[in-house]
Enzyme design. Structure first.
Site, PDB file in Angstrom:
ATOM      1  N   HIS A 203       0.218  -1.147  -0.201  1.00  9.95           N
ATOM      2  CA  HIS A 203       0.237  -0.491   0.156  1.00  9.95           C
ATOM      3  C   HIS A 203       0.443   1.302  -0.118  1.00  9.95           C
ATOM      4  O   HIS A 203       0.620   2.319   0.007  1.00  9.95           O
ATOM      5  CB  HIS A 203      -0.861  -0.240   1.150  1.00  9.95           C
ATOM      6  CG  HIS A 203      -0.068   0.237   2.626  1.00  9.95           C
ATOM      7  ND1 HIS A 203       0.542  -0.224   3.207  1.00  9.95           N
ATOM      8  CD2 HIS A 203      -0.312   1.424   3.436  1.00  9.95           C
ATOM      9  CE1 HIS A 203       1.082   0.183   4.407  1.00  9.95           C
ATOM     10  NE2 HIS A 203       0.442   1.358   4.533  1.00  9.95           N
TER      11      HIS A 203
HETATM   12  C1  UD1 Z   1      -2.369   5.670   6.523  1.00  7.54           C
HETATM   13  C2  UD1 Z   1      -1.069   6.152   6.432  1.00  7.54           C
HETATM   14  C3  UD1 Z   1       0.237   5.223   6.394  1.00  7.54           C
HETATM   15  C4  UD1 Z   1       0.194   4.382   6.999  1.00  7.54           C
HETATM   16  C5  UD1 Z   1      -1.540   3.949   6.135  1.00  7.54           C
HETATM   17  C6  UD1 Z   1      -2.140   1.792   7.593  1.00  7.54           C
HETATM   18  C7  UD1 Z   1      -0.627   8.909   6.345  1.00  7.54           C
HETATM   19  C8  UD1 Z   1      -0.406   9.520   5.573  1.00  7.54           C
HETATM   20  N1  UD1 Z   1      -0.508   7.122   5.602  1.00  7.54           N
HETATM   21  O1  UD1 Z   1      -1.860   5.606   4.236  1.00  7.54           O
HETATM   22  O2  UD1 Z   1       1.435   5.738   6.795  1.00  7.54           O
HETATM   23  O3  UD1 Z   1       0.952   2.845   6.965  1.00  7.54           O
HETATM   24  O4  UD1 Z   1      -2.470   4.514   6.252  1.00  7.54           O
HETATM   25  O5  UD1 Z   1      -3.322   1.603   6.278  1.00  7.54           O
HETATM   26  O6  UD1 Z   1      -1.285   9.174   7.155  1.00  7.54           O
HETATM   27  N2  UD1 Z   1      -9.331   4.731   1.766  1.00  7.54           N
HETATM   28  C9  UD1 Z   1     -10.433   4.238   1.435  1.00  7.54           C
HETATM   29  N3  UD1 Z   1     -11.481   3.737   2.988  1.00  7.54           N
HETATM   30  C10 UD1 Z   1     -10.708   4.165   4.419  1.00  7.54           C
HETATM   31  C11 UD1 Z   1      -9.669   5.135   4.382  1.00  7.54           C
HETATM   32  C12 UD1 Z   1      -8.156   5.195   3.371  1.00  7.54           C
HETATM   33  O7  UD1 Z   1     -11.179   3.438   0.876  1.00  7.54           O
HETATM   34  O8  UD1 Z   1     -11.178   3.713   5.348  1.00  7.54           O
HETATM   35  C13 UD1 Z   1      -8.799   5.250   0.867  1.00  7.54           C
HETATM   36  C14 UD1 Z   1      -8.757   6.433   0.302  1.00  7.54           C
HETATM   37  O9  UD1 Z   1      -9.426   5.988  -1.010  1.00  7.54           O
HETATM   38  C15 UD1 Z   1      -7.926   6.605   0.462  1.00  7.54           C
HETATM   39  C16 UD1 Z   1      -7.353   6.694   0.335  1.00  7.54           C
HETATM   40  O10 UD1 Z   1      -7.356   5.152   0.885  1.00  7.54           O
HETATM   41  O11 UD1 Z   1      -8.229   8.360  -0.667  1.00  7.54           O
HETATM   42  C17 UD1 Z   1      -5.718   6.446   1.224  1.00  7.54           C
HETATM   43  O12 UD1 Z   1      -6.422   6.381   2.610  1.00  7.54           O
HETATM   44  P1  UD1 Z   1      -5.223   7.609   3.749  1.00  7.54           P
HETATM   45  O13 UD1 Z   1      -5.662   7.236   4.756  1.00  7.54           O
HETATM   46  O14 UD1 Z   1      -5.456   8.870   3.091  1.00  7.54           O
HETATM   47  O15 UD1 Z   1      -3.839   7.226   3.569  1.00  7.54           O
HETATM   48  P2  UD1 Z   1      -3.537   5.574   3.754  1.00  7.54           P
HETATM   49  O16 UD1 Z   1      -3.276   5.049   2.260  1.00  7.54           O
HETATM   50  O17 UD1 Z   1      -4.333   4.668   3.626  1.00  7.54           O
END
Ligand code: UD1
Length: 363
Positions: A203
């Site tokens: 991821h």
């Molecule tokens: C975040 C953390 C990362 C961690 C990871 C664990 C930051 C910068 N990054 O990354 O360090 O390793 O969490 O999981 O904080 N999304 C969903 N559902 C959710 C959450 C996210 O669909 O419940 C999707 C959305 O499209 C979103 C993307 O995942 O845009 C990324 O989510 P985000 O919280 O920005 O970062 P992660 O890649 O999850």
């Protein structure tokens, strides 16, 4: 004011559970603020239920966005929340955007911050987590480190020594607390997994955000799947790119939805080898004795290499290293040394320091 825990993303929940439990046992007055950075059932609620975390006192519903948009929403919502609650201490975890946002808001409101998992460094400022970790540590009154080298990093960055406490690893507290729930036969039956398999999770933005990179990664994962059945629970980030690149177009690849904590660790425990770019999984495989190939140029957790089962691999090395790991077999972790203090008691150590800190301030 009470102690406020700020939780946002999946790994935060796993790290906070033992700290909240130990502070509860010490009689602390505490509240849980969920920022809503992760919001899917499978990325959030499941963890609260399985780990016995208290329902959040509030969910700020911040959600997803670009770094600037998400961080801005976090700052605004957390400032209102802290102003209303005036906490005696804010506790933040790990390195996600919710972590730095909460630390920054608290510091500006003159609320002391405790950072759990301080001092980890990949020395790679292209990782958003590295930016978040460095800044959070500078803003924290209490820095709780999981490993000796983290203490060294903080010292070199000028963090006063009295702020730093080497306490061990709360993520491992959670792992050890639930060890007898990780039933590999049950998880195989539930998800129809074969007897022998490797497990992969991917991821990181650097691996999945660019379609060409995601496609190259998929080719190498297919190479691993030529050697062993490959089970891949897919994080929402990168799901579209990995599937568009044909991730599941291989007879031995099994793509799964994100798993809950218990099923996930059970599946890891039963794996012949793990391929990942996660941070926490490098630590969990170290304790479970499962060979771990980390598909990154660096790690902020080098103790999992020196004292565990972890190895860094580039794309080109992935298949040959996976072959070696699979041949060595699941019964032979690379070392039987464990990182010091990864013994299941980090939570109580953190609680003790916090209770003393708050006692001194109110005296
Ligand atoms: C975040 C953390 C990362 C961690 C990871 C664990 C930051 C910068 N990054 O990354 O360090 O390793 O969490 O999981 O904080 N999304 C969903 N559902 C959710 C959450 C996210 O669909 O419940 C999707 C959305 O499209 C979103 C993307 O995942 O845009 C990324 O989510 P985000 O919280 O920005 O970062 P992660 O890649 O999850």
């Amino acid at each position: 004011g009470s102690i406020v825990h700020v939780l946002g993303a999946r790994p935060n929940f796993v790290k906070a559970a033992p700290v909240i439990g130990a502070l509860r046992a010490a009689g602390a007055d505490q509240a849980v603020v969920h920022t809503g950075q992760h919001y899917d059932e499978r990325m959030s609620d499941v963890f609260f239920h399985e780990l016995g975390l208290p329902e959040p006192d509030v969910n700020l519903g911040v959600g997803s966005g670009s770094h600037a948009a998400q961080t801005a929403a976090l700052l605004t919502a957390l400032e209102a929340e802290f102003t209303r609650r005036s906490p005696a201490l804010v506790i933040v975890y790990g390195d996600v955007n919710s972590t730095i946002a909460a630390a920054l808001v608290a510091a500006k409101l003159h609320i002391p911050v405790a950072h759990v998992e301080a001092g980890l460094r990949s020395f790679d400022m292209t990782m958003p987590e590295e930016v978040n970790r460095r800044l959070t540590d500078q803003l924290s009154r209490l820095c709780f480190a999981t490993s000796p080298e983290a203490v060294g990093h903080l010292a070199r960055e000028g963090v006063p020594v009295e702020r730093v406490h080497l306490v061990g690893n709360p993520m491992i507290d959670t792992l050890l607390a639930h060890l007898d729930r990780f039933d590999t036969a049950a998880v195989r039956a539930k998800h129809g997994l074969p007897e022998r398999y490797a497990l992969a999770t991917m991821h990181r933005p650097a691996n999945v955000d660019a379609p060409e990179t995601a496609a190259a990664l998929v080719r190498h994962l297919h190479g691993v799947a030529d050697l062993a059945d490959l089970v891949i629970p897919v994080h929402p980030r990168g799901r579209a790119n990995l599937l568009a690149a044909g991730l599941d177009d291989h007879p031995r690849v099994r793509v799964l939805e994100p798993l809950g904590y218990i099923d996930f660790v059970a599946a890891v425990r039963g794996a012949a080898a793990v391929v990942t770019d996660s941070g926490g999984l490098q630590e969990e495989t170290t304790i479970l004795g499962v060979p771990c190939l980390t598909v990154r140029p660096n790690t902020e957790r080098p103790i999992t290499i020196t004292h565990g089962t972890n190895r860094l691999v580039g794309f080109e090395e992935l298949v040959p290293e996976a072959r070696k790991a699979l041949e060595a077999g699941e019964a032979s972790p690379r070392t039987d040394r464990r990182p010091p203090l990864w013994d299941g008691k980090a939570g109580p150590r953190i609680a003790e320091v916090i209770m003393e800190f708050l006692g001194d301030r109110s005296a």
